[in-house]
Enzyme design. Sequence first.
Site, PDB file in Angstrom:
ATOM      1  CD  GLU A  39      -2.731   1.143   2.520  1.00 45.20           C
ATOM      2  OE1 GLU A  39      -2.717   0.181   3.305  1.00 45.20           O
ATOM      3  OE2 GLU A  39      -3.409   2.167   2.697  1.00 45.20           O
ATOM      4  NE  ARG A 265       3.729  -7.764  10.903  1.00 40.99           N
ATOM      5  CZ  ARG A 265       3.122  -7.089   9.916  1.00 40.99           C
ATOM      6  NH1 ARG A 265       2.138  -7.626   9.239  1.00 40.99           N
ATOM      7  NH2 ARG A 265       3.485  -5.869   9.626  1.00 40.99           N
ATOM      8  CE  LYS A 275       2.925   0.115   4.954  1.00 41.02           C
ATOM      9  NZ  LYS A 275       2.487   0.087   3.571  1.00 41.02           N
TER      10      LYS A 275
HETATM   11  P1  ATP Z   1       1.655  -2.086   8.319  1.00 41.01           P
HETATM   12  O1  ATP Z   1       0.944  -3.198   9.034  1.00 41.01           O
HETATM   13  O2  ATP Z   1       2.865  -1.594   9.027  1.00 41.01           O
HETATM   14  O3  ATP Z   1       0.756  -0.986   7.851  1.00 41.01           O
HETATM   15  P2  ATP Z   1       1.332  -3.505   5.926  1.00 41.01           P
HETATM   16  O4  ATP Z   1       1.502  -4.949   6.126  1.00 41.01           O
HETATM   17  O5  ATP Z   1      -0.063  -3.016   5.900  1.00 41.01           O
HETATM   18  O6  ATP Z   1       2.220  -2.760   6.997  1.00 41.01           O
HETATM   19  P3  ATP Z   1       1.644  -3.304   3.132  1.00 41.01           P
HETATM   20  O7  ATP Z   1       2.150  -2.198   2.301  1.00 41.01           O
HETATM   21  O8  ATP Z   1       0.217  -3.649   3.015  1.00 41.01           O
HETATM   22  O9  ATP Z   1       2.053  -2.982   4.627  1.00 41.01           O
HETATM   23  O10 ATP Z   1       2.532  -4.592   2.899  1.00 41.01           O
HETATM   24  C1  ATP Z   1       2.832  -5.128   1.642  1.00 41.01           C
HETATM   25  C2  ATP Z   1       3.190  -6.565   1.818  1.00 41.01           C
HETATM   26  O11 ATP Z   1       4.283  -6.709   2.707  1.00 41.01           O
HETATM   27  C3  ATP Z   1       2.028  -7.343   2.399  1.00 41.01           C
HETATM   28  O12 ATP Z   1       1.868  -8.543   1.675  1.00 41.01           O
HETATM   29  C4  ATP Z   1       2.453  -7.594   3.820  1.00 41.01           C
HETATM   30  O13 ATP Z   1       1.915  -8.784   4.291  1.00 41.01           O
HETATM   31  C5  ATP Z   1       3.973  -7.640   3.700  1.00 41.01           C
HETATM   32  N1  ATP Z   1       4.585  -7.254   4.968  1.00 41.01           N
HETATM   33  C6  ATP Z   1       4.383  -6.129   5.660  1.00 41.01           C
HETATM   34  N2  ATP Z   1       5.071  -6.131   6.823  1.00 41.01           N
HETATM   35  C7  ATP Z   1       5.749  -7.304   6.856  1.00 41.01           C
HETATM   36  C8  ATP Z   1       6.633  -7.923   7.798  1.00 41.01           C
HETATM   37  N3  ATP Z   1       6.957  -7.325   8.950  1.00 41.01           N
HETATM   38  N4  ATP Z   1       7.126  -9.140   7.492  1.00 41.01           N
HETATM   39  C9  ATP Z   1       6.811  -9.746   6.340  1.00 41.01           C
HETATM   40  N5  ATP Z   1       5.980  -9.232   5.419  1.00 41.01           N
HETATM   41  C10 ATP Z   1       5.440  -8.032   5.669  1.00 41.01           C
HETATM   42 MG    MG Z   2      -1.468  -3.832   4.428  1.00 41.34          MG
END
Ligand code: ATP
Ligand code: MG
Length: 559
Positions: A39, A265, A275
């Site tokens: 995102e 994760r 984020k």
């Molecule tokens: P946040 O929870 O901090 O807002 P997010 O997971 O919503 O982060 P996205 O931009 O949606 O952030 O993530 C893109 C991809 O990266 C998704 O498939 C998510 O599952 C993966 N991702 C995000 N954080 C992690 C992590 N700590 N470890 C592994 N994969 C991750």
């Molecule tokens: Mg997300």
Amino acid sequence: MTAAETITTEAGRDFIRDIIQADIDAGRHKEIVTRFPPEPNGYLHIGHAKSICLNFGVAAEFGGRCHLRFDDTNPVKEEQEYIDSIERDVRWLGFDWGRHLYYASDYFEQLYAWAEYLIQGGKAFVDDQSQEAIRATRGTLTEPGQNSPFRERPIEENLDLFRRMRAGEFPNGARVLRAKIDMAAGNINLRDPVLYRILHASHPRTGEAWCIYPSYDFAHGQSDAIECITHSICTLEFEDHRPLYDWFIDNLPVPSKPHQYEFARLNLTYTVLSKRVLTTLVREGLVSGWDDPRMPTLAGLRRRGVPPEALRDFAKRIGVAKANSVVDVAMLDFSVREVLNRTAERRMAVLKPLKVVIENYPDGQTEELEALNHPDDPASTRKVTFGRELYVERDDFMENPPKKFHRLSVGREVRLRFAYFITCREVVKDAAGEVVELRCTYDPATKGGNAPDGRKVQGTIHWVSAAAAVPAEVRLYNHLFRNAAPNVADFASEINPQSLEVLADCKLEPSLAAIPAGQAVQFERQGYFCPDGDSRPDRLVFNRTIGLRDTWAKVKGGG
Ligand code: ATP
Ligand code: MG
């Protein structure tokens, strides 16, 4: 994570790769297609790197492809700056999506058509309840929810209202479109989830074209289906969303039937990978920006000098598991040292200078000595300037040394790396009694660092020529958070006040002025450092990427 676990994942496969292999063996897919779906509401961090290495990694290993898809369904938090940074960072990490760059917003028209399709099939309805009322009637884990009073609206009325939602007739929050599934479902995600909400907001890509936006759940799986993704890999918190993911795929005329798989994760000690928190650190000026070298963002790691190869190595070592765990940040350090020890050129730099005058070296004379760029490559050398006045590290001198101190003190002889043996004869102190200069002599017969008479010295220290040295600021970084498990609820008070230490008066070997920003070199005996973008021709700035100490033993011991 223990070393044994690490070794198994390194040597073998993980459950995702096993699933893919089984699908290929059973002939379920001709080509493997994955996607990385960020995102664009912030910069990528090292947790995303784990996901990128997994998605692009399996696609490459199984001869398939991986899409980069921006999950841009929330116009309020998303910006072009984030889109640009994400593309830059994925490329930097070493991956290529080719022509497969997509945006969920490109599918808005199709998603809208599918929403009407559900309405027409009696599987979605327009709800006039407020957000609070919807939340309040959702039920709990132990109690079912209650049907909305608008749930049995006639199809025609739903269609009419939904079209008017799209046309902009209603203010934000006035109505939503919900799926009509089951308010008593054990899985709360199936209790008539929201598909569309009204949001009069300009979108970075679609501008003013829309004032209703699809939910993550409604957009994600259908985007996967449009792109013919075979394995939609996401993190564990979406496990409970999978029944809804499948419900949409089963109830819509989608062109393919993707499956969702969840993995754990990445969590790292002394690090926050949320984020929301990272955005707040930037907004409130608690760090200098998204690329502050203390940030766990890819931009921050890059600026600190961490090579992308080290992140890929780290991702391989930690593996992919189905259970959440916390990885010791020392494992990341290990991968960084491992790569830099192999690849970084060696240089000499004095971080806390102490002046040395070689009394028997002729005033005004200099000479060029040969220095090795890397211990594994004897053929690669450079010249370093030697002269009467030098700088050595303040810590390499002691007035009253303990027995085991093999460096400089009055009467002791040491080797200057790549140069000569010198003996300290006398110290010069200032009015406050502090040592400000060492008066030494050198042995001209020891050029290159060896004595013809076979005489040995116990210590070898680094140095730079006072006349040739370039001045620099060196920034030393420590963990941004003081606790191994930072309390995210109150993270501002968890910030390590010693996370940045600035050494303002460093003296560098002049060849360091030619190293490009971001490329790490080893300062002999000190660690790995790289030039920062803040450098000016008359004032270099270097970041410490990481110290030299090997903590793998500690990691292995689990301590
Ligand atoms: P946040 O929870 O901090 O807002 P997010 O997971 O919503 O982060 P996205 O931009 O949606 O952030 O993530 C893109 C991809 O990266 C998704 O498939 C998510 O599952 C993966 N991702 C995000 N954080 C992690 C992590 N700590 N470890 C592994 N994969 C991750
Ligand atoms: Mg997300």
